[in-house]
Design a protein around this motif. Structure first.
Motif, PDB file in Angstrom:
ATOM      1  N   LEU A   1       0.825  -1.203   0.000  1.00  0.00           N
ATOM      2  CA  LEU A   1       0.000   0.000   0.000  1.00  0.00           C
ATOM      3  C   LEU A   1       0.865   1.261   0.000  1.00  0.00           C
ATOM      4  CD1 LEU A   1      -2.763  -1.082   2.554  1.00  0.00           C
ATOM      5  CD2 LEU A   1      -2.896  -1.072   0.058  1.00  0.00           C
ATOM      6  N   GLY A   2       1.945   1.246   0.781  1.00  0.00           N
ATOM      7  CA  GLY A   2       2.829   2.411   0.839  1.00  0.00           C
ATOM      8  C   GLY A   2       3.521   2.690  -0.482  1.00  0.00           C
ATOM      9  N   SER A   3       3.906   1.627  -1.198  1.00  0.00           N
ATOM     10  CA  SER A   3       4.533   1.808  -2.513  1.00  0.00           C
ATOM     11  C   SER A   3       3.569   2.477  -3.476  1.00  0.00           C
ATOM     12  CB  SER A   3       4.979   0.451  -3.073  1.00  0.00           C
ATOM     13  OG  SER A   3       5.975  -0.124  -2.270  1.00  0.00           O
ATOM     14  N   GLY A   4       2.299   2.083  -3.404  1.00  0.00           N
ATOM     15  CA  GLY A   4       1.299   2.711  -4.262  1.00  0.00           C
ATOM     16  C   GLY A   4       1.116   4.177  -3.941  1.00  0.00           C
ATOM     17  N   LEU A   5       1.122   4.507  -2.648  1.00  0.00           N
ATOM     18  CA  LEU A   5       0.944   5.908  -2.248  1.00  0.00           C
ATOM     19  C   LEU A   5       2.127   6.767  -2.689  1.00  0.00           C
ATOM     20  CD1 LEU A   5      -0.526   5.469   1.359  1.00  0.00           C
ATOM     21  CD2 LEU A   5      -1.730   6.265  -0.696  1.00  0.00           C
ATOM     22  N   LEU A   6       3.334   6.225  -2.609  1.00  0.00           N
ATOM     23  CA  LEU A   6       4.513   6.975  -3.049  1.00  0.00           C
ATOM     24  C   LEU A   6       4.562   7.104  -4.572  1.00  0.00           C
ATOM     25  CD1 LEU A   6       7.465   5.737  -0.787  1.00  0.00           C
ATOM     26  CD2 LEU A   6       6.156   7.858  -0.612  1.00  0.00           C
ATOM     27  N   ALA A   7       4.096   6.065  -5.261  1.00  0.00           N
ATOM     28  CA  ALA A   7       4.158   6.070  -6.722  1.00  0.00           C
ATOM     29  C   ALA A   7       3.105   6.993  -7.345  1.00  0.00           C
ATOM     30  CB  ALA A   7       3.974   4.649  -7.259  1.00  0.00           C
ATOM     31  N   TYR A   8       2.008   7.197  -6.644  1.00  0.00           N
ATOM     32  CA  TYR A   8       0.914   7.981  -7.219  1.00  0.00           C
ATOM     33  C   TYR A   8       1.343   9.398  -7.622  1.00  0.00           C
ATOM     34  CZ  TYR A   8      -3.654  10.201  -7.741  1.00  0.00           C
ATOM     35  OH  TYR A   8      -4.735  10.891  -8.229  1.00  0.00           O
ATOM     36  N   PRO A   9       1.983  10.180  -6.729  1.00  0.00           N
ATOM     37  CA  PRO A   9       2.408  11.527  -7.159  1.00  0.00           C
ATOM     38  C   PRO A   9       3.473  11.494  -8.249  1.00  0.00           C
ATOM     39  CG  PRO A   9       3.245  11.029  -4.961  1.00  0.00           C
ATOM     40  CD  PRO A   9       2.274   9.962  -5.297  1.00  0.00           C
ATOM     41  N   VAL A  10       4.296  10.448  -8.281  1.00  0.00           N
ATOM     42  CA  VAL A  10       5.287  10.328  -9.354  1.00  0.00           C
ATOM     43  C   VAL A  10       4.583  10.166 -10.694  1.00  0.00           C
ATOM     44  CG1 VAL A  10       7.190   8.945 -10.284  1.00  0.00           C
ATOM     45  CG2 VAL A  10       7.010   9.322  -7.813  1.00  0.00           C
ATOM     46  N   GLY A  11       3.571   9.314 -10.721  1.00  0.00           N
ATOM     47  CA  GLY A  11       2.796   9.122 -11.948  1.00  0.00           C
ATOM     48  C   GLY A  11       2.098  10.392 -12.385  1.00  0.00           C
TER      49      GLY A  11
ATOM     50  N   PRO B   1      -0.553   0.288 -10.007  1.00  0.00           N
ATOM     51  CA  PRO B   1      -0.615  -1.143  -9.656  1.00  0.00           C
ATOM     52  C   PRO B   1       0.699  -1.903  -9.851  1.00  0.00           C
ATOM     53  CG  PRO B   1      -2.629  -0.504 -10.757  1.00  0.00           C
ATOM     54  CD  PRO B   1      -1.704   0.668 -10.856  1.00  0.00           C
ATOM     55  N   PRO B   2       1.447  -1.700 -10.965  1.00  0.00           N
ATOM     56  CA  PRO B   2       2.725  -2.416 -11.085  1.00  0.00           C
ATOM     57  C   PRO B   2       3.751  -2.019 -10.030  1.00  0.00           C
ATOM     58  CG  PRO B   2       1.978  -1.674 -13.236  1.00  0.00           C
ATOM     59  CD  PRO B   2       1.100  -1.009 -12.218  1.00  0.00           C
ATOM     60  N   MET B   3       3.624  -0.825  -9.472  1.00  0.00           N
ATOM     61  CA  MET B   3       4.533  -0.420  -8.403  1.00  0.00           C
ATOM     62  C   MET B   3       4.176  -1.106  -7.077  1.00  0.00           C
ATOM     63  SD  MET B   3       6.476   1.612 -10.123  1.00  0.00           S
ATOM     64  CE  MET B   3       6.084   0.484 -11.472  1.00  0.00           C
ATOM     65  N   MET B   4       2.923  -1.508  -6.935  1.00  0.00           N
ATOM     66  CA  MET B   4       2.454  -2.150  -5.708  1.00  0.00           C
ATOM     67  C   MET B   4       2.636  -3.663  -5.726  1.00  0.00           C
ATOM     68  SD  MET B   4      -1.170  -0.147  -5.154  1.00  0.00           S
ATOM     69  CE  MET B   4      -1.613  -1.194  -3.766  1.00  0.00           C
TER      70      MET B   4
ATOM     71  N   LEU C   1      -4.337  -9.575  -2.329  1.00  0.00           N
ATOM     72  CA  LEU C   1      -4.586  -8.143  -2.533  1.00  0.00           C
ATOM     73  C   LEU C   1      -4.681  -7.798  -4.015  1.00  0.00           C
ATOM     74  CD1 LEU C   1      -4.936  -5.731  -0.608  1.00  0.00           C
ATOM     75  CD2 LEU C   1      -2.593  -5.080  -1.124  1.00  0.00           C
ATOM     76  N   HIS C   2      -3.874  -8.475  -4.839  1.00  0.00           N
ATOM     77  CA  HIS C   2      -3.883  -8.178  -6.269  1.00  0.00           C
ATOM     78  C   HIS C   2      -5.202  -8.605  -6.914  1.00  0.00           C
ATOM     79  CE1 HIS C   2      -1.068  -7.831 -10.010  1.00  0.00           C
ATOM     80  NE2 HIS C   2      -2.113  -7.036 -10.074  1.00  0.00           N
ATOM     81  N   PHE C   3      -5.712  -9.769  -6.510  1.00  0.00           N
ATOM     82  CA  PHE C   3      -6.957 -10.264  -7.093  1.00  0.00           C
ATOM     83  C   PHE C   3      -8.188  -9.552  -6.545  1.00  0.00           C
ATOM     84  CE2 PHE C   3      -4.423 -13.791  -8.620  1.00  0.00           C
ATOM     85  CZ  PHE C   3      -5.062 -14.140  -9.804  1.00  0.00           C
ATOM     86  N   THR C   4      -8.026  -8.776  -5.484  1.00  0.00           N
ATOM     87  CA  THR C   4      -9.156  -8.023  -4.938  1.00  0.00           C
ATOM     88  C   THR C   4      -8.987  -6.531  -5.238  1.00  0.00           C
ATOM     89  OG1 THR C   4      -8.006  -8.044  -2.790  1.00  0.00           O
ATOM     90  CG2 THR C   4      -9.732  -9.695  -3.154  1.00  0.00           C
ATOM     91  N   LEU C   5      -8.108  -5.865  -4.479  1.00  0.00           N
ATOM     92  CA  LEU C   5      -7.910  -4.426  -4.665  1.00  0.00           C
ATOM     93  C   LEU C   5      -7.334  -4.113  -6.040  1.00  0.00           C
ATOM     94  CD1 LEU C   5      -7.974  -1.613  -3.377  1.00  0.00           C
ATOM     95  CD2 LEU C   5      -5.645  -2.026  -2.537  1.00  0.00           C
ATOM     96  N   GLY C   6      -6.351  -4.916  -6.489  1.00  0.00           N
ATOM     97  CA  GLY C   6      -5.731  -4.660  -7.789  1.00  0.00           C
ATOM     98  C   GLY C   6      -6.721  -4.741  -8.933  1.00  0.00           C
ATOM     99  N   ARG C   7      -7.574  -5.747  -8.915  1.00  0.00           N
ATOM    100  CA  ARG C   7      -8.592  -5.866  -9.955  1.00  0.00           C
ATOM    101  C   ARG C   7      -9.652  -4.783  -9.811  1.00  0.00           C
ATOM    102  NH1 ARG C   7     -10.457 -11.854 -11.642  1.00  0.00           N
ATOM    103  NH2 ARG C   7     -11.623 -10.485 -13.043  1.00  0.00           N
TER     104      ARG C   7
ATOM    105  N   VAL D   1      13.149   2.096 -11.912  1.00  0.00           N
ATOM    106  CA  VAL D   1      13.780   2.800 -10.787  1.00  0.00           C
ATOM    107  C   VAL D   1      12.778   3.007  -9.653  1.00  0.00           C
ATOM    108  CG1 VAL D   1      14.889   4.943 -10.054  1.00  0.00           C
ATOM    109  CG2 VAL D   1      15.428   3.962 -12.295  1.00  0.00           C
ATOM    110  N   VAL D   2      11.581   3.469 -10.006  1.00  0.00           N
ATOM    111  CA  VAL D   2      10.583   3.822  -8.992  1.00  0.00           C
ATOM    112  C   VAL D   2      10.119   2.603  -8.209  1.00  0.00           C
ATOM    113  CG1 VAL D   2       8.240   4.731  -8.632  1.00  0.00           C
ATOM    114  CG2 VAL D   2       9.781   5.845 -10.258  1.00  0.00           C
ATOM    115  N   CYS D   3       9.895   1.472  -8.873  1.00  0.00           N
ATOM    116  CA  CYS D   3       9.336   0.296  -8.212  1.00  0.00           C
ATOM    117  C   CYS D   3      10.221  -0.205  -7.061  1.00  0.00           C
ATOM    118  CB  CYS D   3       9.081  -0.815  -9.233  1.00  0.00           C
ATOM    119  SG  CYS D   3       8.278  -2.267  -8.532  1.00  0.00           S
ATOM    120  N   PRO D   4      11.501  -0.528  -7.315  1.00  0.00           N
ATOM    121  CA  PRO D   4      12.332  -0.978  -6.178  1.00  0.00           C
ATOM    122  C   PRO D   4      12.637   0.135  -5.184  1.00  0.00           C
ATOM    123  CG  PRO D   4      13.657  -0.828  -8.174  1.00  0.00           C
ATOM    124  CD  PRO D   4      12.235  -0.617  -8.584  1.00  0.00           C
ATOM    125  N   ALA D   5      12.739   1.385  -5.670  1.00  0.00           N
ATOM    126  CA  ALA D   5      13.075   2.490  -4.758  1.00  0.00           C
ATOM    127  C   ALA D   5      11.970   2.707  -3.732  1.00  0.00           C
ATOM    128  CB  ALA D   5      13.319   3.766  -5.558  1.00  0.00           C
ATOM    129  N   THR D   6      10.725   2.789  -4.192  1.00  0.00           N
ATOM    130  CA  THR D   6       9.607   2.992  -3.254  1.00  0.00           C
ATOM    131  C   THR D   6       9.452   1.789  -2.333  1.00  0.00           C
ATOM    132  OG1 THR D   6       8.056   2.158  -4.937  1.00  0.00           O
ATOM    133  CG2 THR D   6       8.359   4.542  -4.790  1.00  0.00           C
TER     134      THR D   6
END
Length: 290
Positions: A72-82, A94-97, A131-137, A214-219
């Motif tokens: 969840l935290g990775s998604g929150l950090l990735a959102y403003p980057v996107g 989603p791919p960042m999460m 989480l991917h099959f529920t929230l991700g979908r 870069v963003v995925c492993p960094a976050t």
């Protein structure tokens, strides 16, 4: 140290390379093989790992919470980057999460930390798939129902394995041995399949792929570092949580993007270039941890 890292990552990348070479020249349709792996071999591995008498679920409650926070935290950090890059958030976030625990995470953690790490790695896989099959979908299709995840063989194997563990039950060796053998097929097959998929990298969207690599492993690593300390995880679990955070995007992100028509070309680039970049990011993470 270099030799130890090579002994961990070399088997992983060699099997993936074998899949890439084979896929390059034979162009196999891996859909049936992957379906069998996710329906039979991976559930067998999960059931075996969870049903063993030495598995104590209570010991892993905090690491399970940590995995949830990292996703969840990775998604929150990735959102403003996107948003800053003017990318559609359903394409980028989603791919960042949801990262490649199946193809890459399971073998990586077992090779890095030994068989003692398998139970924790299985928890990672179960938590992420759920989480991917529920929230991700749901991100891509608001009509999805959370209980549909119960149809997944991975989830059913998890429930059965936990029932055996909590009930202190055991199977006779005539049954447990073939389940173990079938489960052992899953990890090398996951790596081989990953290599085959790398053949289809779309270099037309290389920019978003490079940014995501870069963003995925960094976050993930940033959130894992903070979360591990706050939860007071023991060294083994803390190291595995950081490795979890360093993983590239899961292939399933592309399959969902294709199914729901969510810019699949861009998601394919995110997934494939991210996994290709793992040749650099995973050894770097291991060097820092070990």
């Amino acid at each position: 140290m270099t030799l130890r890292i090579l002994s961990i990552v070399l088997p992983i990348f060699l099997i993936a390379l074998l899949g890439y070479v084979y896929g390059r020249y034979r162009r196999p349709d891996m859909s049936v093989v992957n379906q069998i792996n996710m329906d039979v071999f991976v559930p067998a591995l999960i059931f075996y790992a969870l049903s063993r008498r030495d598995f104590a679920f209570g010991e892993y409650s905090m690491i399970a919470l940590g995995v949830l926070i990292v996703m969840l935290g990775s998604g929150l950090l990735a959102y403003p980057v996107g948003r800053a890059l003017r990318l559609e958030w359903r394409t980028f976030v989603p791919p960042m999460m949801f990262t490649n625990v199946g193809n890459l995470g399971l073998p990586l953690m077992v090779l890095a930390y030994g068989d003692a790490a398998l139970s924790i790695a299985v928890i990672f896989l179960v938590m992420e798939n759920t989480l991917h099959f529920t929230l991700g979908r749901y991100f891509l299709d608001h009509s999805v129902r959370p209980w549909h995840v119960l149809k997944s063989p991975v989830v059913l194997a998890t429930i059965a394995g936990l029932a055996f563990s909590l009930g202190d039950l055991s199977l006779p060796q005539a049954l447990s041995l073939p389940i173990e053998m079938v489960g052992n097929i899953s990890i090398p097959l996951l790596l081989f399949s990953l290599g085959v998929r790398l053949v289809d990298i779309d270099w037309g969207e290389w920019r978003i792929g490079l940014v995501s690599a870069v963003v995925c492993p960094a976050t993930g690593v940033v959130i894992a570092l903070v979360t591990g300390r706050l939860l007071g995880l023991p060294d083994l679990q803390y190291g595995q949580l950081i490795l979890f955070g360093a993983l590239p995007p899961a292939v399933l992100n592309y399959l969902f993007a294709e199914q729901f028509r969510q810019e699949p070309e861009k998601v394919a680039s995110i997934v494939m270039i991210g996994n290709l970049a793992a040749v650099v990011t995973i050894p770097a993470a291991l060097y820092w941890l070990l």
